[in-house]
Scaffold this motif. Structure first.
Motif: not given
Length: 342
Positions: A40-41, A124, A126-127, A130, A159, A163, A270, A274
């Motif tokens: 994400k970053y 994150s 999200e990471d 994923d 997340a 996603r 992290s 969020h």
């Protein structure tokens, strides 16, 4: 329409159980798989080595289980390992998350060091999601029966559902919400400042131990502390020592033995980064909250339940253990987990 269950009355906590010996027809993979993700970053994709445990009945539906930032892939200990897993009382053959019926998948949390092939300095939720989705695909799982997440694990689960909704049937979220509460962020920010000050002063491990001590005061409930630490202080080494200090110092020492400074800083941050939009989560969800939890107030779970796109049920469990109730109240959580996984 979302529904809310009545509080579950308190009962005694279940004792720790020993490591299990897996049946010969149950399968276990404790390995590493390289996957691709775009942090994400970060600005570009990178290869990431994901360390995972996948165990249970062969050809059974897979259930992802993830805990707080200090939890590892070792949800349970296998084949007589000395140390029990972090959720040993709830995951295993015949337990609430039954290895006779499911295969449990868990990973070690990623940190920025794992993203070193890219340019991301931050990891994150999200990471994490994923990475899990890529692992699910790499293992040929296809669709996950459920994602059971506690604390940071619940954040990663949200997340994942936002996603990768096509890859998930249901969510079970314990003591975790769509965003961090500002007061909890303030408490963690102080902990990170303590650690960074320790780094600047050349005492990182001492600072990490102190930060952990402060964190312990946020994980547990006031009622437990009031009952547990009633003894008078002892005068030794030139000053008074209060019973709660000995408990906190031991917790700090144990944490430093198994956790490093950079990992703590990255995963703590992290949590506070969020932020998931509940309206983007279509997956049916069971939320479990604890009124004594000062890190994830019940009001935040009520808001999450109300805003989720998919159907959601909120179970309220009274406990003196605060945020750590998910680790302590095995007897009372077991029936809730069994029902949520049906």
């Amino acid at each position: 329409m979302p529904s809310q269950s009545v509080p579950v009355p308190p009962v005694a906590s279940a004792p720790l159980v020993p490591a299990i010996s897996l049946r010969s027809d149950l399968t276990t993979q404790r390995s590493t798989r390289r996957v691709q993700l775009t942090p994400k970053y970060g600005s570009r994709a990178c290869a990431v080595d994901v360390r995972y445990l996948w165990c249970g009945a062969p050809d059974a539906p897979t259930v992802i289980v993830q805990g707080g930032i200090s939890a590892s892939r070792d949800v349970l200990a296998l084949d007589g390992e000395a140390a029990p897993g972090w959720w040993q009382t709830l995951v295993g053959a015949g337990q609430a998350i039954d290895l006779d019926r499911y295969r449990v998948l868990a990973i070690d949390w990623l940190t920025p060091a794992d993203l070193s092939e890219g340019d991301a300095a931050v990891v994150s939720s999200e990471d994490q999601a994923d990475a899990l989705a890529a692992l699910v695909d790499a293992l040929g799982i296809g669709r996950v029966h459920a994602f059971v997440g506690y604390s940071y694990g619940a954040m990663a689960a949200l997340a994942f559902a936002a996603r990768h909704p096509y890859a998930l049937d249901r969510l079970v979220l314990l003591a975790g919400a769509h965003r961090a509460h500002p007061l909890a962020t303030a408490q963690r920010a102080v902990q990170r400042s303590i650690v960074r000050l320790g780094q600047d002063c050349g005492q990182p491990e001492q600072a990490l131990a102190l930060a952990r001590q402060l964190a312990m005061t946020t994980y547990r409930g006031s009622d437990e502390f009031a009952r547990r630490f009633t003894a008078a202080p002892e005068f030794r080494d030139g000053r008074f020592h209060f019973p709660v200090e000995d408990y906190l110092e031991q917790a700090g020492r144990r944490f430093v033995e198994r956790f490093d400074v950079e990992r703590f800083l990255a995963l703590s941050e992290s949590i506070d980064l969020h932020d998931i939009t509940p309206e983007q989560v279509p997956t049916p969800a069971t939320l479990i909250g604890f009124p004594s939890d000062r890190l994830v107030p019940l009001a935040d779970l009520c808001e999450l339940q109300r805003r989720l796109l998919g159907p959601a049920t909120l179970e309220v469990v009274e406990s003196p253990y605060g945020h750590d109730a998910a680790l302590k109240e095995s007897d009372r959580l077991a029936p809730l987990l069994r029902e949520a996984l049906m």
